[in-house]
Design an enzyme around this catalytic site. Sequence first.
Site, PDB file in Angstrom:
ATOM      1  N   SER A 124      35.676  40.152  39.014  1.00 15.69           N
ATOM      2  CA  SER A 124      35.670  41.003  37.825  1.00 15.69           C
ATOM      3  C   SER A 124      36.635  42.161  38.006  1.00 15.69           C
ATOM      4  CB  SER A 124      34.253  41.551  37.654  1.00 15.69           C
ATOM      5  OG  SER A 124      34.234  42.600  36.730  1.00 15.69           O
ATOM      6  N   TYR A 148      26.268  46.027  41.015  1.00 11.83           N
ATOM      7  CA  TYR A 148      26.878  44.778  40.533  1.00 11.83           C
ATOM      8  C   TYR A 148      28.315  44.652  41.064  1.00 11.83           C
ATOM      9  CZ  TYR A 148      29.486  41.634  37.515  1.00 11.83           C
ATOM     10  OH  TYR A 148      30.338  40.649  37.067  1.00 11.83           O
ATOM     11  N   LYS A 152      30.340  41.919  43.832  1.00 12.54           N
ATOM     12  CA  LYS A 152      31.600  41.189  43.631  1.00 12.54           C
ATOM     13  C   LYS A 152      32.585  41.502  44.760  1.00 12.54           C
ATOM     14  CE  LYS A 152      30.567  38.955  39.903  1.00 12.54           C
ATOM     15  NZ  LYS A 152      30.396  37.503  39.917  1.00 12.54           N
TER      16      LYS A 152
END
Length: 337
Positions: A124, A148, A152
Site C-alpha cells: 500500500s 495497519y 504492510k
Amino acid sequence: MRILVTGGAGYIGSHTCLELLNDGYEVVVIDNLSNSSIEAIKRVEKLTGKNIKFYENDILDTEALLKIFDIENIDAVIHFAGLKAVGESCMMPLQYFKVNVTGTINLLEVMEKYKVKNLVFSSSATVYGDPATVPIKEDFPLSATNPYGRTKLMIEDILRDLYRADKGWNIAILRYFNPIGAHESGEIGEDPNGIPNNLVPYIAKVAMGELKEINVFGDNYDTADGTGIRDFIHVVDLAIGHIKAIERLMKNSGLVTYNLGTGRGYSVLEIIQNYEKACNKKLPYVVVDRRPGDIAVSYADSSKAYEELGWKAVRGIDEMCRDSYNWQYKNPKGYSE
Ligand code: NAD
Ligand code: WQD
C-alpha cells in the site's frame, strides 16, 4: 497456469479473479469470508463463464493451506487476504499483526514447502508515511503511521529478507494508491461492512440517500482547495496490474516493487464534484475536523510499472465515479440482497 488468490472474494481480489479468468488463467481462491461474500465469487463465475475452485478457509489455518497446495497444482500466488481498516488497526493491533503478518508467514512457509516461489503481494502507498515530496517514487523512504501500515511494512521487510536468503523466489510487491470504482457491469464492487471509512464508498451511500451528507475531513491543508489530495485508481486498472506482475514473475524477475497509481491527484472536493456528475445529483457535504493520521497529498510516480511491466492506468475519474455509482445503484445493499 494455476493461480492461488488469497482473499479472492474481496474487493480487489474479485476484480483480479475476473481478469485472470478472462486471460485464460485457472483460479483457486482461499478466503474466510470475514470481509466478503461468496456471492462475489459466483458473480465472477457468471461474468466469465468459468469456474473458480473456492476454499472457505483462513490463511492462519496451516493445515488448510497444506491441503490446498497438496491438491491443487499452484504455479503462483496473489496474496490479498488480510485486514485493511486503519482505524480498526489502532483499536485491535494484535489481530492485525496476527492476520496480516502471521498469516503471510504461514502462507510463505507452505509455499516454500511446495516449492511455489512466485508471489504477488498487496502492499500500500501507506508504507510511504507522510512523503516529503510528490509524486512518490518506489525508492522514497518508508515508514508507518499506524498498525495497519506497520503490518504492510513488516511484510515487505520479511519478503526482502526472504529474497536475500533465497534468490529462487520471484516476488512482486505492489503498492496500491487509492482503489475505487467497480467492474463496468455493476455486478461486482466494493461492499464495506457498516458505515464506510473510505471516501468514495461513503459518497456512494450519500448518493443513494442512505447517508445524509459527506464529512469532508479538513479544508485547511496546504492544497489548492484546502482538502486532501489522493491518487484514485480504477479497481479494474489495478486488477490488470496484477496480471502484468504475474507475467513479469514468470520471467524470473527476482524481487520487484511497483507503485500502482495514475500519477494524478484529485482533491476531496474534486471527487465530490465528479461524483455529482456521475449520479446527476447535488451531494451535500460539511467540513469537519481533520481525521487524525491523514496526510495532505499523496500521488504516485508509476513510470517504473510502465517501463518494466508495460502497465499504466487508463480509466479516468469519470469512469471511476460512474462505475462506483452504477455498482451501488444496482446493489444498494451490496451482495447481501
Ligand atoms: P477486502 O477486505 O475486500 O479483501 C480482503 C479479503 O481477505 C476479504 O475477502 C476477506 O474476507 C479476506 N480475509 C481477511 N482475513 C482473512 C484470513 N485470515 N484468511 C482468509 N481470508 C481472509 O480488501 P481489499 O480492498 O480487496 O484489499 C485487498 C488487499 O489489498 C489487502 O491486503 C489490503 O490491505 C490491500 N490494499 C487495499 C487497499 C484499498 O484501499 N482497498 C489499498 C492498498 C492495499
Ligand atoms: C481519502 C481522502 C480523507 C473519508 C486509506 C488507507 C490507505 C489505503 C487506502 C489500504 C482523505 C478524505 C475520507 C470521508 C473525507 N488502504 N475523507 N471524508 O486515507 O487516503 O487511504 O485507504 O492500504 O492505507 O489509509 O483513503 O478514502 O479514507 O480518504 O474527507 O468520509 O478523503 O481525509 O483526504 P486514505 P480514504
